[in-house]
Design an enzyme around this catalytic site. Structure first.
Site, PDB file in Angstrom:
ATOM      1  N   HIS A  74      -5.132   6.235  -5.492  1.00  0.00           N
ATOM      2  CA  HIS A  74      -6.276   6.860  -4.836  1.00  0.00           C
ATOM      3  C   HIS A  74      -6.759   8.056  -5.654  1.00  0.00           C
ATOM      4  CE1 HIS A  74      -4.548   4.658  -1.394  1.00  0.00           C
ATOM      5  NE2 HIS A  74      -5.797   4.569  -1.000  1.00  0.00           N
ATOM      6  N   HIS A 111     -10.974  -2.646   4.152  1.00  0.00           N
ATOM      7  CA  HIS A 111     -11.015  -2.616   2.688  1.00  0.00           C
ATOM      8  C   HIS A 111     -11.749  -3.809   2.096  1.00  0.00           C
ATOM      9  CE1 HIS A 111      -9.157   0.884   0.891  1.00  0.00           C
ATOM     10  NE2 HIS A 111      -8.511   1.012   2.037  1.00  0.00           N
ATOM     11  N   HIS A 164     -15.057   5.352   3.410  1.00  0.00           N
ATOM     12  CA  HIS A 164     -13.691   4.814   3.377  1.00  0.00           C
ATOM     13  C   HIS A 164     -12.716   5.684   4.145  1.00  0.00           C
ATOM     14  CE1 HIS A 164      -9.719   5.467   1.370  1.00  0.00           C
ATOM     15  NE2 HIS A 164      -9.571   4.204   1.709  1.00  0.00           N
ATOM     16  N   PHE A 176      -1.703   6.752   4.429  1.00  0.00           N
ATOM     17  CA  PHE A 176      -1.625   5.641   3.486  1.00  0.00           C
ATOM     18  C   PHE A 176      -0.318   4.861   3.608  1.00  0.00           C
ATOM     19  CE2 PHE A 176      -4.686   8.028   0.494  1.00  0.00           C
ATOM     20  CZ  PHE A 176      -5.775   7.421   1.097  1.00  0.00           C
ATOM     21  N   HIS A 197      -7.435  -2.086  -4.988  1.00  0.00           N
ATOM     22  CA  HIS A 197      -7.609  -2.697  -3.670  1.00  0.00           C
ATOM     23  C   HIS A 197      -8.238  -4.091  -3.777  1.00  0.00           C
ATOM     24  CE1 HIS A 197      -6.927   1.489  -2.327  1.00  0.00           C
ATOM     25  NE2 HIS A 197      -6.449   0.916  -1.242  1.00  0.00           N
ATOM     26  N   HIS A 208       0.836  -1.206   0.000  1.00  0.00           N
ATOM     27  CA  HIS A 208       0.000   0.000   0.000  1.00  0.00           C
ATOM     28  C   HIS A 208       0.867   1.250   0.000  1.00  0.00           C
ATOM     29  CE1 HIS A 208      -3.410   2.620   1.456  1.00  0.00           C
ATOM     30  NE2 HIS A 208      -4.032   1.855   0.582  1.00  0.00           N
ATOM     31  N   HIS A 244     -10.558   5.215   7.980  1.00  0.00           N
ATOM     32  CA  HIS A 244      -9.105   5.354   8.091  1.00  0.00           C
ATOM     33  C   HIS A 244      -8.740   6.326   9.211  1.00  0.00           C
ATOM     34  CE1 HIS A 244      -6.671   3.299   5.009  1.00  0.00           C
ATOM     35  NE2 HIS A 244      -7.761   3.290   4.264  1.00  0.00           N
TER      36      HIS A 244
END
Length: 606
Positions: free
Chosen positions: A201, A375, A341, A362, A210, A176, A345
């Site tokens: 992203h 995810h 989403h 990230f 993902h 990632h 996070h």
């Protein structure tokens, strides 16, 4: 309905530059990319011309054409739409330290050396699994003892591997980081852009990347415990029982041994059986649990239905070869990515850490096992969105999306190249999701209730129109503008053909920060009464986790908000102008908005 959940006052936040080169033009005068087989790299580089053009320029290699064909054509004057898909390079040989989006690089709690180990292998084409067993992913809050124990054992086996093994816990976390924080460039994309990073992203790459990431992660875990049926859990934050983080993630130790699912960099107060806030803006809302549940369900409904009414609104904007993650201000962020989403996070990441590690950035998110269950549910959102079978819920068909590709280590430690087009049908990937409750989709009934006309008393005559407003406008305080609509009182037949969409473009923000602002449309409550994310006037939010190039902490993005239902629910379908209110929530001190308009977007057909 009125409440004081989120008043239209608050802290503040936002980013852009025009891309250096983008081969696609708005014209389509005869060129098209031949992408019949993404596995055939030579075929993919061909430009197919209509018969009338063949005497002028025959079928040629895309690279040669774009670099000039002896001076006849250049990328700037080529008369066709000839963009190319984003193509990941050989991840073991073309990789650099991933430092994008890490504001305090000297105090980073995780490494920025995110390149995968090299085993000296060449990249193979992907082959679909042939086993008959379908891996059934299960709700994390309702796992059986056997499922939980297998999951813990698999993660522990991954942690026990040396860090330089491609299947190790560290190597999987770094995937990632490398793809999201500047580890790879577009050197193999189109004509090659070695100075432009890849960022998965903030565009239409978000969902497919993902999905592939989790596909290999799941199969690697299964192989580590020799279980071909192993399936990942998913954090089912779209139903009330699943909204707190699952208990199996919470104890630091179990019977005196470390819990392999524990992560030290989680926000402590949020782990204490608190409900997730799917519209989290950096501060906790002091509201009853029942109200939080309803707001969460409304957020999921908004992400999948109201703001996901067409392909690009749900997936995110186009992102092709030559587009810079920093400068390419055209791509918009998809409804789920910007909504639930990003909220999860930020809600999980430990507040006070230099870069909001782990989940709040990230580069470090993959070090928390909760990242993968989060995810896995985001991946499920894609499936649920398609399963709704609503008009406009159609996967992208553009060759530049279908043939975008990534490289991963598979469960056999082989490097494989995978394409977006090969992950659209999860049946071919041999996994699915367990839907365990009597009412597995409560958010379907969570469309915000229609506003009572008697409560709509505020006047908007003194609000300036976009034409009277000087853009870009800084969002250091609440900003209101009136936007002319392209049509009023549209029929149901009109709405089936075109969605009315609010476009917020040129959002320039400091991408080293967590950024969020909210958007309300036609809020007419009297002074002292406030609209909330549970109310029909709430169009949605724009939120970003830190990610950018270190040369410039500023990025540009766009956002799209569906208005069809909102206008009905606010009794404003017949009004010529829509009043749009932007409310800064966090990180908006330097954020500016470049353009606001409303468009009719054709509903794509299946």
């Amino acid at each position: 309905m009125s409440s004081s959940l989120l008043p239209l006052t608050s802290p503040l936040t936002s980013t852009n530059t025009k891309l250096a080169f983008k081969a696609r033009t708005n014209q389509t005068q005869g060129f098209r990319v031949s992408c019949n087989s993404a596995q055939d790299e030579q075929a993919d580089k061909k430009i197919i011309l209509p018969e009338s053009k063949k005497l002028v320029v025959p079928n040629v290699d895309r690279r040669n054409l774009l670099v000039g064909l002896g001076g006849l054509y250049t990328a700037a004057n080529l008369p066709g739409a000839i963009a190319a898909p984003i193509t990941s390079p050989d991840i073991t040989s073309i990789c650099k330290d991933a430092k994008d989006g890490i504001r305090n690089i000297d105090t980073a709690l995780r490494t920025t050396k995110c390149c995968p180990p090299s085993l000296g292998k060449t990249i193979k084409p992907f082959k679909f699994p042939t086993e008959k067993t379908v891996r059934m992913r299960w709700p994390a809050h309702a796992g059986t003892k056997e499922q939980v124990e297998k999951y813990r054992a698999a993660i522990q086996a991954m942690r026990d591997l040396p860090d330089d093994h491609p299947h190790s816990f560290a190597s999987q976390a770094k995937i990632h980081c490398a793809y999201c924080n500047g580890g790879y460039t577009q050197v193999d994309s189109g004509t090659g852009f070695p100075d432009i990073n890849i960022q998965i992203h903030n565009s239409w790459l978000f969902f497919p990347f993902h999905r592939w990431y989790l596909y290999f992660y799941e199969r690697i875990l299964g192989k580590l415990i020799n279980d071909p049926t192993f399936a990942l859990p998913f954090w089912k934050w779209d139903e009330p029982a699943g909204m707190p983080i699952a208990e199996m993630f919470l104890p630091e130790t179990i019977n005196g041994k470390p819990n392999s699912l524990y992560d030290v960099y989680r926000d402590g107060p949020h782990m204490e059986k608190k409900l997730i806030d799917l519209d989290y803006a950096g501060t906790d809302k002091d509201i009853p649990d029942q109200q939080q549940v309803q707001c969460n369900l409304a957020t999921v409904y908004r992400d999948l239905v109201r703001n996901g009414g067409d392909t690009l609104s749900f997936f995110g904007g186009e992102y092709v070869a030559g587009d810079s993650p920093v400068a390419g201000g055209d791509p918009s962020i998809g409804s789920v990515e910007s909504g639930s989403h990003t909220a999860v996070h930020r809600w999980v990441g430990q507040r006070g850490n230099p870069n909001n590690e782990d989940m709040g950035n990230f580069y470090s998110a993959g070090y928390d096992p909760s990242f993968y269950i989060h995810h896995t549910n985001v991946d499920r959102m894609w499936k649920l969105w398609k399963d709704l079978r609503l008009p406009g819920h159609v996967d992208p068909t553009d060759p530049d999306w279908l043939n975008a590709s990534y490289v991963f280590y598979d469960e056999n430690e082989d490097l494989v190249r995978v394409y977006n087009k090969d992950c659209v049908d999860i049946r071919r990937l041999k996994y699915n999701f367990v839907e365990n409750s009597k009412d597995p989709f409560p958010w379907r009934k969570s469309r915000p209730p229609q506003r009572r006309k008697s409560a709509q008393v505020a006047k908007t005559a003194d609000v300036k129109t976009v034409e009277q407003t000087k853009f870009p406008v800084r969002l250091t305080e609440i900003v209101k503008v009136k936007v002319k609509r392209p049509a009023v009182n549209r029929s149901e037949e009109d709405k089936e053909k075109e969605n009315e969409v609010l476009m917020v473009k040129g959002i320039k923000y400091d991408s080293g920060k967590f950024v969020k602002f909210d958007v309300f449309v036609n809020d007419k409550l009297k002074e002292g009464e406030f609209t909330t994310p549970c109310d029909p006037e709430y169009a949605g939010g724009f939120a970003q986790i830190p990610h950018n190039a270190m040369k410039s902490m500023f990025m540009i993005s766009s956002a799209r908000f569906g208005l069809n239902e909102l206008l009905e629910d606010t009794n404003t379908e017949g009004e010529e102008y829509a009043t749009v209110t932007f409310v800064p929530r966090t990180g908006c001190e330097d954020l500016t908005i470049g353009e606001v308009k409303i468009e009719l977007v054709p509903v794509p057909k299946a």
